[in-house]
Design an enzyme around this catalytic site. Structure first.
Site, PDB file in Angstrom:
ATOM      1  N   GLU A 259       0.847  -1.204   0.000  1.00 19.22           N
ATOM      2  CA  GLU A 259       0.000   0.000   0.000  1.00 19.22           C
ATOM      3  C   GLU A 259       0.874   1.243   0.000  1.00 19.22           C
ATOM      4  O   GLU A 259       1.856   1.283   0.747  1.00 19.22           O
ATOM      5  CB  GLU A 259      -0.903  -0.005   1.241  1.00 19.22           C
ATOM      6  CG  GLU A 259      -1.970  -1.086   1.168  1.00 19.22           C
ATOM      7  CD  GLU A 259      -2.946  -1.073   2.349  1.00 19.22           C
ATOM      8  OE1 GLU A 259      -2.943  -0.118   3.139  1.00 19.22           O
ATOM      9  OE2 GLU A 259      -3.713  -2.036   2.460  1.00 19.22           O
ATOM     10  N   HIS A 278      -7.965   1.353   1.077  1.00 22.85           N
ATOM     11  CA  HIS A 278      -7.947   1.173   2.544  1.00 22.85           C
ATOM     12  C   HIS A 278      -8.813   2.232   3.249  1.00 22.85           C
ATOM     13  O   HIS A 278      -8.327   2.993   4.095  1.00 22.85           O
ATOM     14  CB  HIS A 278      -6.502   1.205   3.075  1.00 22.85           C
ATOM     15  CG  HIS A 278      -6.357   0.508   4.401  1.00 22.85           C
ATOM     16  ND1 HIS A 278      -5.236  -0.183   4.770  1.00 22.85           N
ATOM     17  CD2 HIS A 278      -7.214   0.391   5.450  1.00 22.85           C
ATOM     18  CE1 HIS A 278      -5.399  -0.687   5.990  1.00 22.85           C
ATOM     19  NE2 HIS A 278      -6.604  -0.351   6.419  1.00 22.85           N
TER      20      HIS A 278
HETATM   21  P1  NAD Z   1     -11.540  -8.675  16.341  1.00 26.08           P
HETATM   22  O1  NAD Z   1     -10.328  -8.946  17.156  1.00 26.08           O
HETATM   23  O2  NAD Z   1     -12.779  -8.177  16.998  1.00 26.08           O
HETATM   24  O3  NAD Z   1     -11.933 -10.000  15.519  1.00 26.08           O
HETATM   25  C1  NAD Z   1     -11.014 -10.811  14.868  1.00 26.08           C
HETATM   26  C2  NAD Z   1     -11.557 -12.232  14.907  1.00 26.08           C
HETATM   27  O4  NAD Z   1     -10.696 -13.052  14.124  1.00 26.08           O
HETATM   28  C3  NAD Z   1     -11.587 -12.822  16.319  1.00 26.08           C
HETATM   29  O5  NAD Z   1     -12.872 -13.336  16.611  1.00 26.08           O
HETATM   30  C4  NAD Z   1     -10.539 -13.936  16.260  1.00 26.08           C
HETATM   31  O6  NAD Z   1     -10.858 -15.057  17.092  1.00 26.08           O
HETATM   32  C5  NAD Z   1     -10.574 -14.293  14.786  1.00 26.08           C
HETATM   33  N1  NAD Z   1      -9.407 -15.019  14.330  1.00 26.08           N
HETATM   34  C6  NAD Z   1      -8.135 -14.974  14.788  1.00 26.08           C
HETATM   35  N2  NAD Z   1      -7.365 -15.838  14.094  1.00 26.08           N
HETATM   36  C7  NAD Z   1      -8.160 -16.437  13.190  1.00 26.08           C
HETATM   37  C8  NAD Z   1      -7.952 -17.433  12.202  1.00 26.08           C
HETATM   38  N3  NAD Z   1      -6.754 -17.982  12.012  1.00 26.08           N
HETATM   39  N4  NAD Z   1      -9.002 -17.813  11.448  1.00 26.08           N
HETATM   40  C9  NAD Z   1     -10.223 -17.270  11.637  1.00 26.08           C
HETATM   41  N5  NAD Z   1     -10.481 -16.340  12.575  1.00 26.08           N
HETATM   42  C10 NAD Z   1      -9.463 -15.921  13.333  1.00 26.08           C
HETATM   43  O7  NAD Z   1     -11.071  -7.681  15.201  1.00 26.08           O
HETATM   44  P2  NAD Z   1     -11.991  -6.696  14.332  1.00 26.08           P
HETATM   45  O8  NAD Z   1     -12.135  -5.413  15.045  1.00 26.08           O
HETATM   46  O9  NAD Z   1     -13.193  -7.425  13.866  1.00 26.08           O
HETATM   47  O10 NAD Z   1     -11.011  -6.419  13.102  1.00 26.08           O
HETATM   48  C11 NAD Z   1     -10.596  -7.457  12.230  1.00 26.08           C
HETATM   49  C12 NAD Z   1      -9.493  -6.952  11.327  1.00 26.08           C
HETATM   50  O11 NAD Z   1     -10.016  -5.978  10.427  1.00 26.08           O
HETATM   51  C13 NAD Z   1      -8.391  -6.168  12.062  1.00 26.08           C
HETATM   52  O12 NAD Z   1      -7.438  -7.017  12.630  1.00 26.08           O
HETATM   53  C14 NAD Z   1      -7.811  -5.313  10.977  1.00 26.08           C
HETATM   54  O13 NAD Z   1      -6.744  -6.008  10.346  1.00 26.08           O
HETATM   55  C15 NAD Z   1      -8.952  -5.173   9.980  1.00 26.08           C
HETATM   56  N6  NAD Z   1      -9.400  -3.767   9.895  1.00 26.08           N
HETATM   57  C16 NAD Z   1      -9.445  -3.200   8.660  1.00 26.08           C
HETATM   58  C17 NAD Z   1      -9.864  -1.880   8.508  1.00 26.08           C
HETATM   59  C18 NAD Z   1      -9.941  -1.248   7.148  1.00 26.08           C
HETATM   60  O14 NAD Z   1      -9.848  -0.029   7.053  1.00 26.08           O
HETATM   61  N7  NAD Z   1     -10.152  -1.995   6.089  1.00 26.08           N
HETATM   62  C19 NAD Z   1     -10.221  -1.121   9.636  1.00 26.08           C
HETATM   63  C20 NAD Z   1     -10.186  -1.742  10.891  1.00 26.08           C
HETATM   64  C21 NAD Z   1      -9.761  -3.066  11.006  1.00 26.08           C
END
Ligand code: NAD
Length: 304
Positions: A259, A278
């Site tokens: 990115e 993003h």
């Molecule tokens: P969260 O911690 O609430 O949820 C993540 C989930 O993934 C958890 O339930 C966890 O148990 C699960 N997990 C962990 N390892 C795993 C695996 N190997 N297989 C399947 N599931 C697994 O996080 P969230 O707030 O829902 O955010 C998720 C992700 O979204 C963040 O880590 C970040 O990378 C991404 N995000 C992207 C943006 C964007 O602008 N596009 C913004 C915020 C977050």
């Protein structure tokens, strides 16, 4: 008390700090030398993914009690150095969940109905009605990989759209699954059964290239892949091949291994992919919540 705001912060968050009687020094993304000067008499500092709060910065701030990150990731903060000094680090992990979820759903519609492609053709003066045959989502199956804060919001919307919801998460929350009419299955079953696969896992060793060539081949030829998690959760090279050779129908991507995505990247040459830079958390509401949540925690810590 002095709060150094070193990154753009929503005005409602600034209000929270002002109402608490703090002096606010606002300077957007200072470089390290300038930051070293600015933190000298700061009680708190607020950053986003920038600037870096290094050990050197922390050592230059004898009064510092709290570092606020408006957003989620803490990789720009030296957590070890903060801990050694007993400095608290606060962030706002849930502030953007709904926004990211809504973007993921938006990408799903954009790919299913070829909205971006149709728009491009219109601008070229081409009425591409025949090329824009799409698919409907009601009654289809969505597979949510990572059923945390964002995955839950996506599943909730998908359920309301009349989609069947499959879930995969190593820490299954059955109660929440019930709320969204979802069913936990194995990763393999999810990939084989889903018409839309959407990724909401953090980037960890275990999730690096989670979606690789082998798993893309498990997906239906008619399936859509959505990635609004982290670029490296998908093996980009394998995805480009999958999209070029029709192993899947299309993809909607908000995040990339590199990115900004280079302008001449192979993904930009494909019509069955919708790309956004993003912007998952880029909404007025998410930014406001992120700022206010961090400001409120700072007030509590400095006044408590
Ligand atoms: P969260 O911690 O609430 O949820 C993540 C989930 O993934 C958890 O339930 C966890 O148990 C699960 N997990 C962990 N390892 C795993 C695996 N190997 N297989 C399947 N599931 C697994 O996080 P969230 O707030 O829902 O955010 C998720 C992700 O979204 C963040 O880590 C970040 O990378 C991404 N995000 C992207 C943006 C964007 O602008 N596009 C913004 C915020 C977050």
């Amino acid at each position: 008390m002095k709060v150094l705001v070193a990154a753009p912060l929503h005005e409602k968050a600034l209000e929270v700090l002002k109402n608490a009687g703090f002096e606010i020094v606002y300077e957007e993304y200072p470089d390290e030398d300038r930051l070293l000067e600015l933190v000298r008499d700061a009680d708190a500092i607020i950053v986003r993914s920038k600037p870096k709060v290094t050990r050197k910065v922390i050592e230059a701030a004898p009064k510092l009690k709290v570092i606020g990150r408006a957003g989620v990731g803490l990789d720009n903060i030296d957590l070890e150095a903060a801990k050694e000094r007993g400095i608290k680090v606060v962030n706002s992990p849930g502030a953007s969940s709904r926004s990211v979820a809504e973007l993921a759903v938006g990408l799903m519609f954009a790919v299913a109905r070829k909205i971006a492609f149709a728009d491009r053709k219109m601008r070229e003066g081409v009425w591409a009605k025949k090329q824009c045959m799409g698919i409907e989502l009601e009654g289809k199956t969505i597979g949510v990989i990572g059923f945390g804060r964002i995955g839950y919001e996506v599943a909730k919307i998908a359920n309301a759209l009349g989609m069947k919801v499959l879930l995969y998460d190593p820490k299954p929350n059955e109660e929440r699954a019930k709320e969204v009419g979802g069913k936990f299955v194995s990763l393999e079953e999810l990939l084989k059964e889903s018409d839309v696969v959407t990724l909401h896992v953090p980037l960890l060793d275990a999730t690096y290239h989670l979606i690789n060539e082998e798993r893309l081949k498990l997906m239906k030829k008619t399936a859509i892949l959505i990635n609004a998690a982290r670029g490296a959760v998908v093996d980009t090279e394998a995805l480009v091949k999958a999209l070029q050779e029709g192993w899947i129908y299309g993809a909607g991507l908000d995040v990339f291994e590199e990115e900004p995505l280079p302008a001449d990247h192979p993904l930009t040459k494909l019509d069955n992919v919708v790309l956004t830079p993003h912007i998952g958390a880029s909404t007025e509401e998410a930014q406001m919540r992120a700022g206010v949540q961090v400001a409120e925690q700072i007030v509590e810590i400095l006044k408590g």
